[in-house]
Design a protein around this motif. Structure first.
Motif, PDB file in Angstrom:
ATOM      1  N   ILE A   1      -7.964  -0.036   1.915  1.00 25.19           N
ATOM      2  CA  ILE A   1      -7.544  -0.540   0.606  1.00 25.19           C
ATOM      3  C   ILE A   1      -8.050  -1.961   0.395  1.00 25.19           C
ATOM      4  O   ILE A   1      -7.770  -2.865   1.172  1.00 25.19           O
ATOM      5  N   GLY A   2      -8.808  -2.106  -0.648  1.00 30.21           N
ATOM      6  CA  GLY A   2      -9.332  -3.428  -0.978  1.00 30.21           C
ATOM      7  C   GLY A   2     -10.564  -3.832  -0.182  1.00 30.21           C
ATOM      8  O   GLY A   2     -11.040  -4.951  -0.342  1.00 30.21           O
ATOM      9  N   HIS A   3     -11.076  -2.959   0.694  1.00 32.49           N
ATOM     10  CA  HIS A   3     -12.232  -3.339   1.519  1.00 32.49           C
ATOM     11  C   HIS A   3     -13.412  -2.429   1.221  1.00 32.49           C
ATOM     12  O   HIS A   3     -13.545  -1.359   1.811  1.00 32.49           O
ATOM     13  N   ASP A   4     -14.246  -2.860   0.317  1.00 34.97           N
ATOM     14  CA  ASP A   4     -15.342  -1.997  -0.102  1.00 34.97           C
ATOM     15  C   ASP A   4     -16.319  -1.696   1.031  1.00 34.97           C
ATOM     16  O   ASP A   4     -16.854  -0.598   1.123  1.00 34.97           O
TER      17      ASP A   4
ATOM     18  N   ASN B   1       0.820  -1.205   0.000  1.00 33.86           N
ATOM     19  CA  ASN B   1       0.000   0.000   0.000  1.00 33.86           C
ATOM     20  C   ASN B   1       0.856   1.258   0.000  1.00 33.86           C
ATOM     21  O   ASN B   1       0.480   2.282  -0.569  1.00 33.86           O
TER      22      ASN B   1
ATOM     23  N   PRO C   1     -10.426  -4.843 -13.176  1.00 38.70           N
ATOM     24  CA  PRO C   1     -10.561  -3.408 -13.435  1.00 38.70           C
ATOM     25  C   PRO C   1      -9.257  -2.708 -13.798  1.00 38.70           C
ATOM     26  O   PRO C   1      -9.259  -1.774 -14.566  1.00 38.70           O
ATOM     27  N   GLN C   2      -8.141  -3.188 -13.276  1.00 40.19           N
ATOM     28  CA  GLN C   2      -6.929  -2.421 -13.554  1.00 40.19           C
ATOM     29  C   GLN C   2      -6.482  -2.565 -14.993  1.00 40.19           C
ATOM     30  O   GLN C   2      -5.656  -1.809 -15.468  1.00 40.19           O
TER      31      GLN C   2
ATOM     32  N   MET D   1       2.095  -2.517 -12.620  1.00 43.95           N
ATOM     33  CA  MET D   1       1.586  -1.200 -12.255  1.00 43.95           C
ATOM     34  C   MET D   1       2.618  -0.124 -12.545  1.00 43.95           C
ATOM     35  O   MET D   1       2.280   1.026 -12.761  1.00 43.95           O
TER      36      MET D   1
ATOM     37  N   PRO E   1      -0.802   2.310  -3.676  1.00 47.32           N
ATOM     38  CA  PRO E   1      -2.059   1.930  -3.023  1.00 47.32           C
ATOM     39  C   PRO E   1      -3.073   1.321  -3.980  1.00 47.32           C
ATOM     40  O   PRO E   1      -4.077   0.764  -3.530  1.00 47.32           O
ATOM     41  N   GLN E   2      -2.825   1.445  -5.277  1.00 51.38           N
ATOM     42  CA  GLN E   2      -3.865   0.975  -6.195  1.00 51.38           C
ATOM     43  C   GLN E   2      -3.752  -0.503  -6.504  1.00 51.38           C
ATOM     44  O   GLN E   2      -4.684  -1.080  -7.043  1.00 51.38           O
TER      45      GLN E   2
ATOM     46  N   GLY F   1      -7.961   8.310  -2.947  1.00 52.41           N
ATOM     47  CA  GLY F   1      -7.775   7.451  -4.111  1.00 52.41           C
ATOM     48  C   GLY F   1      -8.341   6.076  -3.880  1.00 52.41           C
ATOM     49  O   GLY F   1      -8.965   5.488  -4.771  1.00 52.41           O
ATOM     50  N   SER F   2      -8.141   5.575  -2.685  1.00 47.80           N
ATOM     51  CA  SER F   2      -8.663   4.251  -2.394  1.00 47.80           C
ATOM     52  C   SER F   2     -10.187   4.247  -2.403  1.00 47.80           C
ATOM     53  O   SER F   2     -10.811   3.318  -2.914  1.00 47.80           O
TER      54      SER F   2
ATOM     55  N   ARG G   1      -2.782   9.886  -9.467  1.00 45.67           N
ATOM     56  CA  ARG G   1      -3.412   8.567  -9.388  1.00 45.67           C
ATOM     57  C   ARG G   1      -4.840   8.681  -8.883  1.00 45.67           C
ATOM     58  O   ARG G   1      -5.753   8.045  -9.400  1.00 45.67           O
ATOM     59  N   THR G   2      -5.012   9.505  -7.864  1.00 48.13           N
ATOM     60  CA  THR G   2      -6.348   9.668  -7.303  1.00 48.13           C
ATOM     61  C   THR G   2      -7.301  10.290  -8.319  1.00 48.13           C
ATOM     62  O   THR G   2      -8.430   9.827  -8.491  1.00 48.13           O
TER      63      THR G   2
ATOM     64  N   LEU H   1      -3.655  -3.302  -4.653  1.00 46.20           N
ATOM     65  CA  LEU H   1      -4.600  -4.213  -4.015  1.00 46.20           C
ATOM     66  C   LEU H   1      -6.038  -3.759  -4.206  1.00 46.20           C
ATOM     67  O   LEU H   1      -6.963  -4.561  -4.196  1.00 46.20           O
ATOM     68  N   ASP H   2      -6.202  -2.448  -4.419  1.00 49.65           N
ATOM     69  CA  ASP H   2      -7.557  -1.960  -4.628  1.00 49.65           C
ATOM     70  C   ASP H   2      -8.115  -2.456  -5.945  1.00 49.65           C
ATOM     71  O   ASP H   2      -9.308  -2.721  -6.075  1.00 49.65           O
ATOM     72  N   SER H   3      -7.230  -2.561  -6.914  1.00 49.71           N
ATOM     73  CA  SER H   3      -7.744  -2.894  -8.239  1.00 49.71           C
ATOM     74  C   SER H   3      -7.666  -4.382  -8.547  1.00 49.71           C
ATOM     75  O   SER H   3      -8.357  -4.851  -9.430  1.00 49.71           O
TER      76      SER H   3
ATOM     77  N   ARG I   1     -16.155 -11.401   0.778  1.00 50.95           N
ATOM     78  CA  ARG I   1     -15.766 -11.442  -0.635  1.00 50.95           C
ATOM     79  C   ARG I   1     -16.252 -12.696  -1.357  1.00 50.95           C
ATOM     80  O   ARG I   1     -16.387 -12.677  -2.571  1.00 50.95           O
TER      81      ARG I   1
ATOM     82  N   LYS J   1     -15.058   1.012   3.113  1.00 53.93           N
ATOM     83  CA  LYS J   1     -15.150   2.289   2.403  1.00 53.93           C
ATOM     84  C   LYS J   1     -16.552   2.872   2.540  1.00 53.93           C
ATOM     85  O   LYS J   1     -16.731   4.060   2.783  1.00 53.93           O
TER      86      LYS J   1
ATOM     87  N   GLN K   1     -11.362   4.194  -5.879  1.00 53.20           N
ATOM     88  CA  GLN K   1     -11.237   2.899  -6.550  1.00 53.20           C
ATOM     89  C   GLN K   1     -12.493   2.064  -6.396  1.00 53.20           C
ATOM     90  O   GLN K   1     -12.702   1.110  -7.126  1.00 53.20           O
TER      91      GLN K   1
ATOM     92  N   HIS L   1      -5.392  -9.545  -3.842  1.00 57.08           N
ATOM     93  CA  HIS L   1      -5.666  -9.194  -2.453  1.00 57.08           C
ATOM     94  C   HIS L   1      -6.221 -10.396  -1.699  1.00 57.08           C
ATOM     95  O   HIS L   1      -5.829 -10.679  -0.568  1.00 57.08           O
TER      96      HIS L   1
ATOM     97  N   ALA M   1      -8.198   7.745 -10.840  1.00 53.55           N
ATOM     98  CA  ALA M   1      -9.172   6.774 -10.334  1.00 53.55           C
ATOM     99  C   ALA M   1     -10.579   7.356 -10.389  1.00 53.55           C
ATOM    100  O   ALA M   1     -11.538   6.681 -10.773  1.00 53.55           O
TER     101      ALA M   1
END
Lengths: 279, 1124
Positions: free
Chosen positions: B34-37, A104, B467-468, A207, A108-109, B105-106, B146-147, A111-113, A155, B40, B109, A118, B150
């Motif tokens: 990060i990674g936890h919708d 992260n 998505p990436q 990335m 930071p992107q 940014g997170s 980046r943000t 693991l988000d993407s 998930r 968020k 995402q 993840h 996104a």
């Protein structure tokens, strides 16, 4: 280091091998129209490939030494390599939380993407939480269960593969350690860490807009593909073509396993080598 | 079960008192999010957005006190040095901003649902303040970019326009002063990783979010286009292609070459900016680009073709200069019988807005070159005037995936604009367009079709994309390749056929049909260990502002992709079927009509924001439940293309039930949908359309009239066009109600058009304003006076004013010389020497293109010409039917509009309206010197199709037009003259008294005299028709004969007869035939054996045929609506 790439000449000269010998010095891998120094060309290309490998796979010390020895400029920022090395080492050590935080920090992107990546990391983290529970009777399974509930369970309703992975991991808690099925036992092996670490490395490279893998892996695949093609079309080539690394073992693997396991084996082998080089 | 608790880190952050503890809490929050919708979501619901905005602003204020100048300044600073210098100055505020930015940014995402509250909370502005690399550490710039990316990425998935707040993002990023920061980032010359990452993020941001007109213009003004062009040039130079220019001083100014992987990003960002002719020309003429790709290398010759052959042959033998053309397959040039379909294709169909001055030159060349054709030779891509095209073609052919796509896309944009950019490009023996077409036919069109096919096969097997990789995926390639195909084949019959030959129709229809297949929503709802009782949440929630509520989730990426494909496939089909009836038939036979009709359904009217929530994925794909605007517009275009075929119109389209959805779309709030619907309606309302009655009964007259009164220029014009078709051969009642609904006052006002009246506003303005030559006020539909002069001074005009590249354009006067020299070769059949265009010439050309595209006065003038033409044709169709009521209808029109006023207006159209000083105005002068080259057979129609300014006729004699002087030299465009004269012709088609009334308008009749020598054949023909109708004999009764004789005498006195006799020697048979008829009639009436005049030649039939021309003309005057 250069020893690993020099092909061993075999005494019995097959016509194919004679041709190999002929073309060897001019085996150029990079089309570089402006190159004037033809004598150094093969060496330079080989060095570049090895350098690329060290950088992609994250061996900063080796890269520095090669750069010094071969008198070439390191093409990448050492800082960016060491970041990846730190992350890889954290995963290899089983310290997933710190690996995640480092990722992260780096970008930071990632693991988000990439939800799959993840999830793999979280799954690995869960396995690390489960390990003490199944090895000692006294350990409390609650942290593992809590972690699974809050981090992984939400998930799995989204992705069926995640569900299977989680079920498999959770079943570690149920079955006795001695009689685990191979696919469950695999979860406890260090190879899983190495696999995930490699995926993380690839994701980071991607990335950063770089190649996912070292060029040499492509070349190895290309070589195998070409050999297969040649055999399919019944070209006159020796029955055995070695990579010249460690003889027959390589040869067998290439033919029997095809390419899918290439990476794993490579990683394993070089992973060991890396330990020597890094420490 | 308990409700999900607010994230602990958020509470910590609120409680934190010191900046250090805030940073710690933010770090934790970041790792939590990060990674936890789900987290968020909880975060946003607990007011994180406002907190983050506060923190960012706070850090900005604290950090702003010590400005960092020159952090990135030193050009020689290596990465390590720079990093250390940044680290030294790295403050707590910076760290706080960095962590905040990462958290934002997170959140972004998470997708559209999360970006909406972020934007509503005003997150963009504080983020943007951390963009300038001069003031901000590089790491923070990267995080900010980046943000932003996104956010932009999430917003780009909102194809339904769910929430207006989403459009604000790009508006904020691409406007002053923040757009300047983007340019600063691009201007950095360091090659360190971090700077390159910044740059690639900027490219992506531009490619992703830059839309419309304002954003590209802002970026252009900030110099971003020039910087990117220089980067591209550096990259091409570093690759070392043969035949690149090397001798220019510009080359030393090139930045260090960017990494290879950047090239496609740069190209895509450039493509986002070069969507108009002017901006595209700016790119091609950019000093860096034009110095590595020097424009045409022709030295000099009497016949440019011969040089071509020589040049190329010598290069084949290896002794000549190496060119990039060697990288491409060689094609022999087209030669042999001229295929009209080919040679016409490129320049001819351009709307009059674009083709006028440019294609004229090209076809002049073509004709002169064709006359002295030499041996067959090979095509070179120099046909396009720049090797940039060659390079892009080479890239497109050698790269794959996104790299290929970006090259294809940019190529398409340049080709679309090329007629304007390279009017000087030398022709092959069959004209430039033919060889250009040939290259594109063989080298590009099949490639694009194959790209679509490949991407289609790939996506069929694996529709899910992480998505990436969304922007790199075959999904995106498929969408964009279809759009590229659509743009490329537009207006080119040859390329349309090439697309058909490559199998595009089958492929596109298949893709189109597949978009209606249901796609399961893979974004299942996450399981949660907590209760999700919404009531409970509502109770506890105190803050219900928009920034604390998740927005709509939008459609899943797969569905968005399907909808984009639907739009792109229909757009491509529409362009492929633009001209050829057989192609249209093939399209229809693929069975897509139901898809088209379904795609014409708009979403149900619901409050904004609820549209998508109420639509499941399956519903969103079912066209009957509604479609996003892009899809509707594309469907309208396809429907319009298909309805051009009479056969299809009367069979498949009526069976498919096209009328109802189109009718409903007329009332759609979106302007582009209205445009599309009205355009289709133009064809559906034709007299032979079976849907006409249904539509009229549905009340479309009222709606169309409302649209005609709207303030939107295009809608006004298109609606009037549709009404024109509607009244043709309609019942008298329909006609009268249509005229009433439209309003006589409005018609008069439209026809008058202040600008066209030399005696009113213009002279007044000149008198009162002294040196300002134009005081143009033109009434818009609402009746307001719009001061066009001031509008011209608005931002559109200063596009270059603050350009960083020193491209500031000189004053108009200073430009005059260069334009003259630029135009010189274009209007001489044999250019003595085509020299390499200089930068000065480039700038002059740019100026010309820009004027055409952006000058408010010019655009208003063009619009006025178009709308007046339509208004005149509308009146003509009202009175054109050869029925018994015809004369009554003429009476009605004359009475409603006030005959004298109408005649005055018509007179003002016929008179040369040059606002010269008064003495000159009184002498009727020849409107246009008859330029021999312009009236050669076949070419006249092409020229005539475009309205033009008089300088185009005689540029090499007159000083070139400046913005102001353009308007002072306006002569009536031929189209407008034709419409005017034909309206008079039809008035003369009534009863004898009406003819007499017309003849009594002596000034009007006198004004026609000079027009007998107009270069446009149609005008001369029309005038003969007028005379023919005026001496027409209704019956053989004595009264009639007396009055006819009287009229004939008047014609003789007015001098019309003399002119008609002169027309007997005209080079066009059509004119000669008409003239002979008139002379015969007059002789019969006035000559010795008068009394036996009458109908051996059945002129009545002729007249009937003539009357039909306006309305029926699918291929005639009416057709231009569909070719626009």
């Amino acid at each position: 280091m250069s020893t690993s790439t020099v092909s061993a000449a075999t005494p019995s000269k097959h016509p194919f091998e004679r041709r190999v010998e002929e073309v060897k010095p001019s085996k150029t891998l990079k089309r570089s129209p402006r190159c004037t120094d033809l004598k150094n060309l093969p060496n330079r290309d080989l060095n570049a490939i090895i350098m690329d490998y060290f950088i992609s796979e994250g061996y900063p010390d080796a890269a520095r030494m090669l750069a010094k020895e071969a008198n070439i400029k390191p093409t990448a920022d050492e800082h960016s390599i060491s970041e990846r090395v730190a992350i890889r080492n954290a995963i290899h050590c089983g310290d997933i939380q710190s690996a995640i935080e480092r990722i992260n920090e780096l970008n930071p992107q990632i693991l988000d993407s990439d939800q799959t990546l993840h999830f793999s990391l979280l799954n690995l983290q869960l396995i690390e939480l489960i390990k003490p529970v199944i090895t000692s009777q006294s350990a409390d399974p609650t942290p593992a269960l809590d972690f699974a509930t809050s981090q992984l369970a939400p998930r799995v309703s989204v992705n069926r593969e995640f569900l299977e992975d989680l079920e498999r991991t959770m079943s570690l808690l149920i079955f006795p350690l001695e009689s685990l099925q191979p696919q469950l036992a695999r979860l406890l092996q260090p190879s899983l860490r190495i696999e995930v670490a490699s995926k993380v490395n690839e994701a980071i490279l991607q990335m950063q807009g770089k190649r996912r893998e070292a060029k040499i892996k492509d070349l190895v695949r290309l070589r195998a593909w070409a050999e297969n093609k040649a055999r399919e079309s019944k070209k006159d080539i020796p029955a055995k073509l070695t990579l010249g690394l460690d003889g027959d073992k390589d040869h067998r693997r290439e033919h029997e396993d095809g390419l899918d396991h290439d990476d794993d084996d490579d990683d394993e082998r070089h992973g060991n080598g890396a330990d020597i080089m890094v420490h | 079960m308990a409700r999900a608790p607010p994230p602990a880190a958020l509470a910590d952050l609120r409680a934190a008192s010191s900046i250090q503890s805030q940073i710690v809490a933010l770090r934790r929050l970041k790792n939590d999010l990060i990674g936890h919708d789900q987290r968020k979501e909880a975060c946003i619901k607990h007011g994180a957005v406002n907190l983050l905005v506060e923190l960012l602003n706070g850090a900005l204020r604290a950090g702003g006190k010590r400005r960092r100048v020159d952090v990135n300044g030193g050009k020689n600073a290596t990465g390590r040095e720079r990093r250390s210098s940044v680290d030294e100055r790295w403050s707590h505020e910076d760290e706080l901003r960095l962590q905040c930015t990462i958290v934002v940014g997170s959140l972004a995402q998470g997708g559209l649902a999360y970006v909406t509250p972020l934007l509503a909370g005003g997150i963009v502005q504080p983020l943007l303040s951390a963009l300038s690399p001069r003031e901000t550490p590089a790491t923070l710039v990267v995080a900010t970019l980046r943000t932003l990316l996104a956010c932009a990425d999430a917003v780009s998935m909102d194809i339904q326009f769910l929430d207006p707040v989403t459009t604000t993002l790009a508006d904020q990023v691409f406007s002053k002063p923040d757009v300047g920061a983007l340019s600063e980032i691009l201007a950095q010359t360091s090659t360190t990783d971090i700077v390159q990452e910044q740059q690639v993020l900027v490219y992506q941001l531009i490619a992703c979010a830059c839309q419309g007109l304002d954003h590209p213009n802002a970026l252009l003004r900030a110099g971003a286009l020039d910087l990117m062009a220089a980067q591209l040039a550096a990259s091409i130079m570093a690759d070392g292609y043969p035949g690149l220019g090397t001798d220019s001083k510009n080359l030393t100014d090139l930045p260090p070459p960017p990494p290879k992987s950047h090239v496609s990003h740069i190209l895509r960002a450039i493509s986002a900016l070069t969507t108009t002719d002017y901006r595209c020309a700016r790119f091609v003429y950019n000093p860096s680009i034009s110095s590595i790709f020097p424009a045409s290398k022709l030295q000099s010759s009497t016949s440019s073709t011969a040089v071509y052959g020589q040049l190329f042959n010598s290069s084949l033998q290896g002794s000549g200069p190496e060119t990039l053309d060697r990288l491409l397959p060689q094609l022999s040039t087209a030669f042999g019988k001229p295929e009209t379909s080919f040679s016409k294709a490129f320049p001819a169909l351009g709307s009059f807005a674009s083709s006028s001055e440019y294609s004229r030159a090209a076809s002049l060349f073509a004709e002169s070159a064709a006359a002295k054709s030499s041996s067959p030779t090979r095509t070179t891509t120099q046909e396009f005037g720049t090797q940039l095209v060659t390079w892009l073609l080479y890239k497109a052919r050698t790269e794959t995936g996104l790299d290929r796509l970006s090259a294809v896309w940019q190529l398409t944009l340049i080709i679309k604009a090329k007629d304007k950019i390279f009017p000087d490009s030398p022709p092959g023996e069959s004209g430039p367009s033919r060889n250009r077409d040939r290259i594109l036919t063989y080298l590009l069109v099949p490639l694009i079709v194959r790209m679509i096919e490949e991407a289609n096969n790939e996506t069929k097997n694996n529709p899910i994309v992480e998505p990436q990789f969304r922007h790199l995926s075959p999904l995106r390639i498929k969408e964009l390749a279809m759009s590229a195909l659509a743009q490329l084949v537009e207006d080119s019959k040859g390329l349309q056929q090439a697309a058909v030959d490559a199998g595009a129709i089958k492929l596109l229809c298949q893709i189109l049909k597949r978009t209606f297949d249901p796609i399961p929503d893979r974004r299942g709802k996450m399981w949660t260990p907590y209760s999700t009782d919404t009531n409970m949440e509502m109770d506890e929630e105190t803050d219900q502002s928009k920034s604390t509520q998740l927005g709509s989730r939008g459609l899943s990426p797969e569905v968005v992709h399907a909808l984009r494909c639907r739009a792109a496939a229909m757009e491509a089909l529409a362009q492929i079927g633009q001209v050829d009836d057989n192609i249209r038939k093939t399209i229809i036979e693929s069975g897509i009509i139901a898809c088209v009709v379904d795609s014409l359904t708009a979403y149900q009217e619901t409050p904004v924001g609820t549209v998508a929530e109420s639509l499941s994925n399956a519903d969103a794909l079912d066209g009957k439940k509604g479609n996003p605007i892009v899809v509707i517009v594309a469907a309208c275009n396809l429907a319009r293309a298909l309805s051009r075929s009479v056969n299809i119109l009367r069979t498949s389209l009526i069976d498919g039930g096209l009328a109802k959805p189109i009718y409903l779309l007329l009332k759609h709030p979106n302007m582009s949908v209205k445009h599309g619907a009205v355009n289709v309606l133009c064809n559906l309302l034709l007299s032979f359309s079976p849907m006409r009655d249904e539509l009229i009964q549905g009340g479309c007259i009222k709606i169309l009239c409302e649209h005609a009164h709207s303030a939107d220029n295009d809608l006004q014009m298109m609606s009037l066009w549709a009404l024109k078709h509607l009244v043709y051969q309609a019942s008298p009642d329909t006609k009268i109600s249509c005229l009433d609904e439209l309003g006589a006052g409005w018609l008069i006002q439209t026809l008058t058009g202040e600008m066209r009246d030399p005696f009113s506003s213009f002279t007044r303005a000149t008198a009162s304003q002294g040196s300002t030559p134009i005081g143009m006020g033109t009434p818009n539909a609402a009746g307001e006076q719009v001061d066009l002069l001031n509008a011209a001074d608005d931002p559109t005009m200063d596009v270059d004013a603050s350009s960083t590249s020193g491209e500031d354009e000189p004053e108009d006067d200073a430009m005059a010389d260069s334009i003259t020299s630029l135009n010189l070769p274009r209007y001489l059949p044999n250019p003595p020497a085509v020299q390499r265009p200089t930068n000065l010439q480039h700038r002059a050309r740019l100026k010309l293109i820009k004027r055409d595209e952006q000058n408010a006065a010019v655009m208003a003038w063009k619009h006025e010409v178009r709308i007046q033409e339509q208004a005149l044709d509308f009146l003509r169709n009202l009175i054109s039917d050869p029925q018994s009521e015809q004369d009554k209808m003429i009476d009605h029109v004359l009475a409603t509009l006030d005959a004298q006023r109408l005649f005055d207006i018509l007179l003002s159209k016929l008179r040369p309206s040059s606002p010269q000083p008064a003495p000159q105005r009184d002498q009727p002068r020849q409107p246009h010197g008859k330029h021999p080259a312009l009236t050669t057979p076949g070419s006249a129609a092409r020229f005539a199709a475009s309205a033009t300014y008089s300088p185009a006729y005689s540029t090499h004699r007159h000083p070139p037009p400046s913005t102001a002087s353009i308007l002072s030299q306006i002569t009536t465009p031929p189209d407008l003259l034709v419409s005017t004269i034909f309206l008079i012709v039809h008035i003369a088609n009534g009863r004898a008294s009406q003819r007499q009334q017309l003849l009594s308008q002596t000034p009007l009749m006198s004004a026609t005299l000079p027009l007998f020598s107009h270069p446009d054949r149609r005008i001369r023909t029309a005038l003969c028709w007028l005379a023919h109708n005026l001496v027409w004999l209704d019956s053989n009764s004595t009264d009639d004969q007396i009055s006819a004789r009287q009229r004939a005498r008047e014609l003789r006195n007015l001098g019309v007869e003399e002119k008609v006799r002169l027309a007997l020697g005209d080079e066009h048979r059509d004119v000669v035939e008409r003239a002979r008829g008139v002379v015969d009639s007059i002789e019969k009436l006035l000559g010795p054996e008068d009394g036996h005049a009458g109908g051996q030649r059945s002129p009545r039939d002729d007249r009937g045929l003539l009357a039909g021309r306006v309305g029926v003309g699918l291929g005639g005057p009416g057709a231009r609506a569909w070719e626009r």
